[in-house]
Design an enzyme around this catalytic site. Structure first.
Site, PDB file in Angstrom:
ATOM      1  N   HIS A 152     -10.304  -6.817   8.390  1.00  0.00           N
ATOM      2  CA  HIS A 152     -10.871  -6.830   6.752  1.00  0.00           C
ATOM      3  C   HIS A 152     -12.275  -6.479   6.900  1.00  0.00           C
ATOM      4  O   HIS A 152     -13.382  -5.993   6.256  1.00  0.00           O
ATOM      5  CB  HIS A 152     -11.619  -8.691   5.995  1.00  0.00           C
ATOM      6  CG  HIS A 152     -10.188  -8.749   5.888  1.00  0.00           C
ATOM      7  ND1 HIS A 152      -9.194  -9.818   6.299  1.00  0.00           N
ATOM      8  CD2 HIS A 152     -10.167  -9.037   4.233  1.00  0.00           C
ATOM      9  CE1 HIS A 152      -8.162  -9.987   5.314  1.00  0.00           C
ATOM     10  NE2 HIS A 152      -8.859  -9.718   4.089  1.00  0.00           N
ATOM     11  N   GLU A 196       0.862  -1.063   0.053  1.00  0.00           N
ATOM     12  CA  GLU A 196      -0.096  -0.083  -0.222  1.00  0.00           C
ATOM     13  C   GLU A 196       0.975   0.875  -0.085  1.00  0.00           C
ATOM     14  O   GLU A 196       0.723   1.833  -0.777  1.00  0.00           O
ATOM     15  CB  GLU A 196      -1.040  -0.292   1.024  1.00  0.00           C
ATOM     16  CG  GLU A 196      -2.473  -1.537   1.161  1.00  0.00           C
ATOM     17  CD  GLU A 196      -1.738  -2.287   1.176  1.00  0.00           C
ATOM     18  OE1 GLU A 196      -2.556  -3.608   0.439  1.00  0.00           O
ATOM     19  OE2 GLU A 196      -0.804  -2.275   2.000  1.00  0.00           O
TER      20      GLU A 196
END
Length: 324
Positions: free
Chosen positions: A128, A59
């Site tokens: 998540h 990321e």
């Protein structure tokens, strides 16, 4: 057309990419796969690999690359695959992306959009399901918005891409499959940083955003059967917040409940409560009440239904407010 939120975001991206060949997408599995939630489905086939880039699992690299692209005149849109995966990229977001325009005295703009599926309700595993909005809303230089309907999804992605400042677009993942009518009309679209009153009411103002907007409307419908009028306000923008709309509603109703999935302490609800106390104190007939997730790490999927604010918890807060 009637479409899901995921499809509306897809159409908004497609429209922006057709309009401007400087718009490009970066993210993990967004190309041939079309993204985990299929938001980028079909875009690789239409626009090709140079504009729909399947990035490595990194990321920080995705955000850093987007910053460099923006400096060279592109308008990159980054997809973070899940909310809990954004934190390796926070250094790039907070120390570079948010500050560069200020650091350069306005001479360099970074029109980067960061799309983040966020929130709970899908029974996902650890990392998540998170609600990281306060981190970004607290960072000067970032604009933070969240969609709750297909129409807002379509409008917001286009408006965010057109913005010369970095925008974090939070997409409530449990609402990706909610359907609604979508009209492709830029002149009709609600401005990006404007809240919207979704349901009028005289007895209490219920302010929320993102995944809890549908829940708030369900609460208002139940309350209406009992003769109570709840006014539902969808913030839509978390930085900046359209407090003018909130103040106007509170001055009409005299009561305020704020609901969000993120934990209670230091959340957006606290900012809204403090602002209303500052600017609409004499209109209040009861304390501001917050209904939120708990001050714990996000729970295992089997417990998330008890952790997330639902209709019963919100209506309990409504009852407490109306009892004063």
């Amino acid at each position: 057309m009637t479409m899901t939120l995921a499809r509306a975001l897809n159409e908004g991206l497609r429209t922006a990419m057709r309009r401007d060949d400087k718009v490009m997408l970066l993210g993990e599995d967004i190309g041939r796969l079309g993204g985990v939630f299929r938001v980028t489905d079909g875009l690789y086939e239409e626009f090709g690999g140079p504009r729909v880039v399947d990035a490595p699992l990194g990321e920080a690299g995705i955000i850093g690359t987007a910053i460099g692209l923006a400096m060279r005149g592109y308008r990159p849109v980054c997809e973070i695959q899940f909310d809990g995966f954004v934190f390796p990229g926070v250094n790039q977001i907070v120390t570079q992306l948010a500050k560069y325009r200020h650091r350069s005295e306005g001479s360099v703009t970074l029109p980067v959009v960061i799309r983040i599926p966020y929130g709970g309700g899908i029974g996902a595993v650890e990392h998540h399901s998170e609600s990281p909005e306060s981190y970004f809303a607290h960072t000067p230089g970032l604009k933070v918005v969240t969609c709750a309907t297909p129409q807002d999804g379509y409008d917001m992605i286009g408006q965010a891409i057109a913005c010369d400042d970095p925008v974090v677009l939070l997409e409530p993942k449990r609402r990706y499959w909610d359907k609604g009518d979508v009209e492709a009309d830029a002149e009709r679209a609600t401005p990006l940083h404007t809240a919207r009153v979704l349901r009028d009411g005289d007895d209490l103002t219920l302010v929320t955003y993102g995944p809890l907007v549908r829940t708030a409307l369900e609460c208002a419908a139940v309350a209406a059967e009992e003769g109570r009028g709840i006014e539902v306000v969808d913030l839509r923008s978390l930085a900046p917040i359209d407090l003018t709309t909130v103040y106007a509603s509170v001055r009409r109703t005299g009561r305020l409940v704020v609901a969000h999935e993120a934990s209670l302490s230091h959340g957006l609800g606290a900012e809204i409560a403090a602002s209303v106390q500052d600017h609409a104190f004499f209109a209040l007939e009861a304390p501001v009440i917050r209904v939120t997730g708990y001050d714990t790490p996000y729970p295992p999927s089997r417990l998330e239904e008890n952790w997330l604010p639902g209709v019963e918890r919100i209506l309990d807060a409504v009852d407490r407010s109306l009892s004063y």
